[in-house]
Design a protein around this motif. Sequence first.
Motif, PDB file in Angstrom:
ATOM      1  N   GLU A   1     -33.248  65.048   2.424  1.00 43.19           N
ATOM      2  CA  GLU A   1     -34.525  66.272   3.219  1.00 43.19           C
ATOM      3  C   GLU A   1     -33.815  66.611   3.760  1.00 43.19           C
ATOM      4  O   GLU A   1     -35.130  68.179   4.304  1.00 43.19           O
ATOM      5  CB  GLU A   1     -35.584  66.232   2.363  1.00 43.19           C
ATOM      6  N   SER A   2     -33.457  66.162   4.690  1.00 36.09           N
ATOM      7  CA  SER A   2     -33.627  66.472   6.567  1.00 36.09           C
ATOM      8  C   SER A   2     -31.831  67.688   7.029  1.00 36.09           C
ATOM      9  O   SER A   2     -32.102  67.742   8.490  1.00 36.09           O
ATOM     10  CB  SER A   2     -33.977  64.925   7.773  1.00 36.09           C
ATOM     11  N   THR A   3     -31.640  67.295   6.044  1.00 36.54           N
ATOM     12  CA  THR A   3     -30.133  67.835   6.083  1.00 36.54           C
ATOM     13  C   THR A   3     -30.198  69.758   5.804  1.00 36.54           C
ATOM     14  O   THR A   3     -30.864  69.629   5.435  1.00 36.54           O
ATOM     15  CB  THR A   3     -29.220  67.331   5.300  1.00 36.54           C
ATOM     16  N   ASP A   4     -29.753  70.541   6.959  1.00 36.82           N
ATOM     17  CA  ASP A   4     -29.326  71.991   6.190  1.00 36.82           C
ATOM     18  C   ASP A   4     -29.525  72.149   4.747  1.00 36.82           C
ATOM     19  O   ASP A   4     -29.257  73.653   4.919  1.00 36.82           O
ATOM     20  CB  ASP A   4     -28.394  72.506   7.590  1.00 36.82           C
ATOM     21  N   VAL A   5     -27.991  71.818   4.516  1.00 36.54           N
ATOM     22  CA  VAL A   5     -27.886  71.884   3.220  1.00 36.54           C
ATOM     23  C   VAL A   5     -29.387  71.796   1.659  1.00 36.54           C
ATOM     24  O   VAL A   5     -29.091  72.962   1.380  1.00 36.54           O
ATOM     25  CB  VAL A   5     -27.043  70.397   1.860  1.00 36.54           C
ATOM     26  N   VAL A   6     -30.219  70.692   2.032  1.00 39.14           N
ATOM     27  CA  VAL A   6     -31.339  70.751   1.230  1.00 39.14           C
ATOM     28  C   VAL A   6     -32.373  72.417   1.977  1.00 39.14           C
ATOM     29  O   VAL A   6     -32.751  72.775   0.764  1.00 39.14           O
ATOM     30  CB  VAL A   6     -31.581  69.513   1.193  1.00 39.14           C
ATOM     31  N   SER A   7     -32.480  71.299   3.114  1.00 37.41           N
ATOM     32  CA  SER A   7     -33.696  72.816   3.643  1.00 37.41           C
ATOM     33  C   SER A   7     -33.907  74.091   3.760  1.00 37.41           C
ATOM     34  O   SER A   7     -34.259  74.749   3.617  1.00 37.41           O
ATOM     35  CB  SER A   7     -34.042  72.024   5.410  1.00 37.41           C
ATOM     36  N   LYS A   8     -32.027  74.417   3.917  1.00 35.44           N
ATOM     37  CA  LYS A   8     -31.958  76.149   3.897  1.00 35.44           C
ATOM     38  C   LYS A   8     -31.269  76.800   3.117  1.00 35.44           C
ATOM     39  O   LYS A   8     -30.884  77.452   3.017  1.00 35.44           O
ATOM     40  CB  LYS A   8     -31.623  75.965   5.876  1.00 35.44           C
ATOM     41  N   GLU A   9     -30.041  75.622   2.637  1.00 33.72           N
ATOM     42  CA  GLU A   9     -29.267  76.134   2.540  1.00 33.72           C
ATOM     43  C   GLU A   9     -28.336  76.378   0.699  1.00 33.72           C
ATOM     44  O   GLU A   9     -27.621  76.970  -0.436  1.00 33.72           O
ATOM     45  CB  GLU A   9     -27.351  75.733   2.484  1.00 33.72           C
ATOM     46  N   MET A  10     -29.921  75.767  -0.407  1.00 35.47           N
ATOM     47  CA  MET A  10     -29.251  75.466  -1.955  1.00 35.47           C
ATOM     48  C   MET A  10     -29.956  76.834  -2.714  1.00 35.47           C
ATOM     49  O   MET A  10     -30.953  77.618  -2.155  1.00 35.47           O
ATOM     50  CB  MET A  10     -30.254  74.435  -2.398  1.00 35.47           C
ATOM     51  N   TYR A  11     -29.153  77.291  -3.150  1.00 36.22           N
ATOM     52  CA  TYR A  11     -29.455  78.039  -4.788  1.00 36.22           C
ATOM     53  C   TYR A  11     -30.252  77.234  -5.624  1.00 36.22           C
ATOM     54  O   TYR A  11     -30.349  77.034  -6.642  1.00 36.22           O
ATOM     55  CB  TYR A  11     -27.980  79.114  -4.898  1.00 36.22           C
ATOM     56  N   THR A  12     -31.812  77.418  -4.922  1.00 35.10           N
ATOM     57  CA  THR A  12     -32.866  76.799  -6.318  1.00 35.10           C
ATOM     58  C   THR A  12     -33.639  77.436  -6.828  1.00 35.10           C
ATOM     59  O   THR A  12     -33.921  78.536  -6.507  1.00 35.10           O
ATOM     60  CB  THR A  12     -33.275  75.904  -5.705  1.00 35.10           C
ATOM     61  N   PHE A  13     -33.487  77.461  -8.568  1.00 37.23           N
ATOM     62  CA  PHE A  13     -34.234  78.778  -9.082  1.00 37.23           C
ATOM     63  C   PHE A  13     -34.927  77.593 -10.393  1.00 37.23           C
ATOM     64  O   PHE A  13     -34.473  76.947 -10.496  1.00 37.23           O
ATOM     65  CB  PHE A  13     -33.819  80.188 -10.053  1.00 37.23           C
ATOM     66  N   GLU A  14     -35.910  78.773 -11.319  1.00 40.46           N
ATOM     67  CA  GLU A  14     -36.847  78.293 -12.399  1.00 40.46           C
ATOM     68  C   GLU A  14     -35.822  78.352 -13.476  1.00 40.46           C
ATOM     69  O   GLU A  14     -35.361  79.679 -14.144  1.00 40.46           O
ATOM     70  CB  GLU A  14     -37.889  77.638 -12.435  1.00 40.46           C
ATOM     71  N   ASP A  15     -35.435  77.426 -14.734  1.00 43.40           N
ATOM     72  CA  ASP A  15     -34.625  77.788 -15.944  1.00 43.40           C
ATOM     73  C   ASP A  15     -36.303  78.080 -16.020  1.00 43.40           C
ATOM     74  O   ASP A  15     -37.277  78.170 -16.127  1.00 43.40           O
ATOM     75  CB  ASP A  15     -33.532  77.050 -15.841  1.00 43.40           C
ATOM     76  N   ARG A  16     -35.557  78.867 -17.963  1.00 40.96           N
ATOM     77  CA  ARG A  16     -36.639  79.261 -18.677  1.00 40.96           C
ATOM     78  C   ARG A  16     -37.795  78.507 -18.799  1.00 40.96           C
ATOM     79  O   ARG A  16     -38.563  78.507 -19.416  1.00 40.96           O
ATOM     80  CB  ARG A  16     -36.157  80.080 -19.992  1.00 40.96           C
ATOM     81  N   GLY A  17     -37.238  77.529 -18.929  1.00 41.28           N
ATOM     82  CA  GLY A  17     -38.443  76.341 -19.474  1.00 41.28           C
ATOM     83  C   GLY A  17     -39.586  75.606 -18.364  1.00 41.28           C
ATOM     84  O   GLY A  17     -40.042  74.727 -18.216  1.00 41.28           O
ATOM     85  N   GLY A  18     -39.247  75.848 -16.924  1.00 43.69           N
ATOM     86  CA  GLY A  18     -40.069  75.909 -16.008  1.00 43.69           C
ATOM     87  C   GLY A  18     -39.354  74.855 -15.060  1.00 43.69           C
ATOM     88  O   GLY A  18     -39.773  74.345 -14.106  1.00 43.69           O
ATOM     89  N   ARG A  19     -37.962  74.597 -15.517  1.00 42.38           N
ATOM     90  CA  ARG A  19     -37.575  73.257 -14.563  1.00 42.38           C
ATOM     91  C   ARG A  19     -37.036  73.752 -13.881  1.00 42.38           C
ATOM     92  O   ARG A  19     -35.924  74.921 -13.568  1.00 42.38           O
ATOM     93  CB  ARG A  19     -36.861  72.511 -15.309  1.00 42.38           C
ATOM     94  N   SER A  20     -36.764  73.222 -12.105  1.00 46.27           N
ATOM     95  CA  SER A  20     -36.345  73.203 -10.539  1.00 46.27           C
ATOM     96  C   SER A  20     -34.912  72.768 -11.582  1.00 46.27           C
ATOM     97  O   SER A  20     -34.234  71.833 -11.897  1.00 46.27           O
ATOM     98  CB  SER A  20     -36.855  73.035 -10.407  1.00 46.27           C
ATOM     99  N   VAL A  21     -33.560  73.738 -10.857  1.00 47.40           N
ATOM    100  CA  VAL A  21     -32.237  73.569 -11.290  1.00 47.40           C
ATOM    101  C   VAL A  21     -31.135  73.960  -9.702  1.00 47.40           C
ATOM    102  O   VAL A  21     -32.312  75.228  -8.594  1.00 47.40           O
ATOM    103  CB  VAL A  21     -32.216  73.654 -12.444  1.00 47.40           C
ATOM    104  N   THR A  22     -30.831  73.718  -9.508  1.00 46.75           N
ATOM    105  CA  THR A  22     -29.985  73.701  -7.773  1.00 46.75           C
ATOM    106  C   THR A  22     -28.148  74.039  -8.298  1.00 46.75           C
ATOM    107  O   THR A  22     -27.902  73.035  -8.612  1.00 46.75           O
ATOM    108  CB  THR A  22     -30.358  72.846  -7.068  1.00 46.75           C
TER     109      THR A  22
END
Length: 428
Positions: free
Chosen positions: A66-87
């Motif tokens: 979680e301290s990396t820029d990849v996780v904190s700033k750069e990920m393409y994260t969204f909720e699918d139609r089932g409400g699950r968080s995917v990246t």
Amino acid sequence: MTDAQNTPKIQPFHAPKGVPDYVPPASADFHAVRSTFEKVIHDSGYGHIELPVFEETALFARGVGESTDVVSKEMYTFEDRGGRSVTLRPEGTAGVMRAVIEHNLDRGQLPVKLTYSGPFFRYERPQAGRYRQLQQVGVEAIGVDDPALDAEVVALADRCYRALGLSGYRLELTSLGDETCRPQYRQKLQDFLFALPLDEETRKRAELNPLRVLDDKRPEVQEMLADAPLMPDHLSAEAREHFETVTGLLDDMGVEYTLNPRLVRGLDYYTKTCFEFVHDGLGAQSGIGGGGRYDGLMAQLGGQDLSGIGFGLGVDRTILALQAEGVSPTTGRRVDVYGVPMGVEAKKTLAVIVDHLRRAGVSTDMSYGDRGLKGAMKGADRAGALFALVLGEQELADGTVVLRDLTTREQHEVALQDVVDTVRRALA
């Protein structure tokens, strides 16, 4: 005014910002780089694994850090139609480890040696060599904590670049220690960092993973870090022996490297051997690939407490490095033979001949669209063909075809039934 003039013009679509297209002829270099990497790796005993393009967000948060820029700033994260968080996957190692655990690959012969390739996604500011969709080829060797395996993986990455004819890069190498010395070093580094006038965001990074602060590229921060304690000076006896064995094997293999005690990879899971390939011809984005050992990652993701080591090689940046050196991984030849029909009946006959050549393993294309001789020959030149097969009405009546050498411009007639054998001999 006509209806056509009243109709608004439909605007064309464009690729998303920061996502490169590779189209002919430039796509030939892309294909050559990726396929060369894949061949070198497969020839070293690594099996292919095909990974999902997206995973549960928690996999990357826990596995990458979680301290990396990849996780904190750069990920393409969204909720699918089932409400699950995917990246969309930002890197490959966490997904490989998840698959190894899920499919019990770690219950068989070790190490588990896997390779993967494809697109990865990071929301970064686009610039030369830094894309939001980046292409990588990677390997992971999981289950054995052996310095000889470290040396194999590092040498394998080096061999991938050499196979392309790339030479103007340097391999930087260091050790990030193990669980017996990292905690003490972490405390020393934090004590040093907290005594500096750091901004709030950098101070938070120092609390989560102080090594990440050493990777800060800002000149004013680097100036403050000039006297920072360095991990290689605080290695345990076991970690030092591991690293000295790795470097000794690389020496024996003839792999050139530079020791860089300030080397920090952008992901939290690295331990012990850590390495990066750097090419100064790329400007600010000089890294073209790298990797390291990640002891403890599998247990962190819910599997056995097994170690691993791997790398990711950037296809996009490798292409830029080749261009900087003026080296092409391809011949510029799309096919060896190009068919040029003159007339409808000639086209039908030549289409069958082209099919027979392809069945015989000869890369072949032909002109379509009833172009004249001059236009069709331009197509042969653009294809980089070595030979052209020219078939007109007279040749068709005689049962022959003209075989033209596009290098020497010499030509002669060949009987239609002998074309395949004649072309194969000419290419040989």
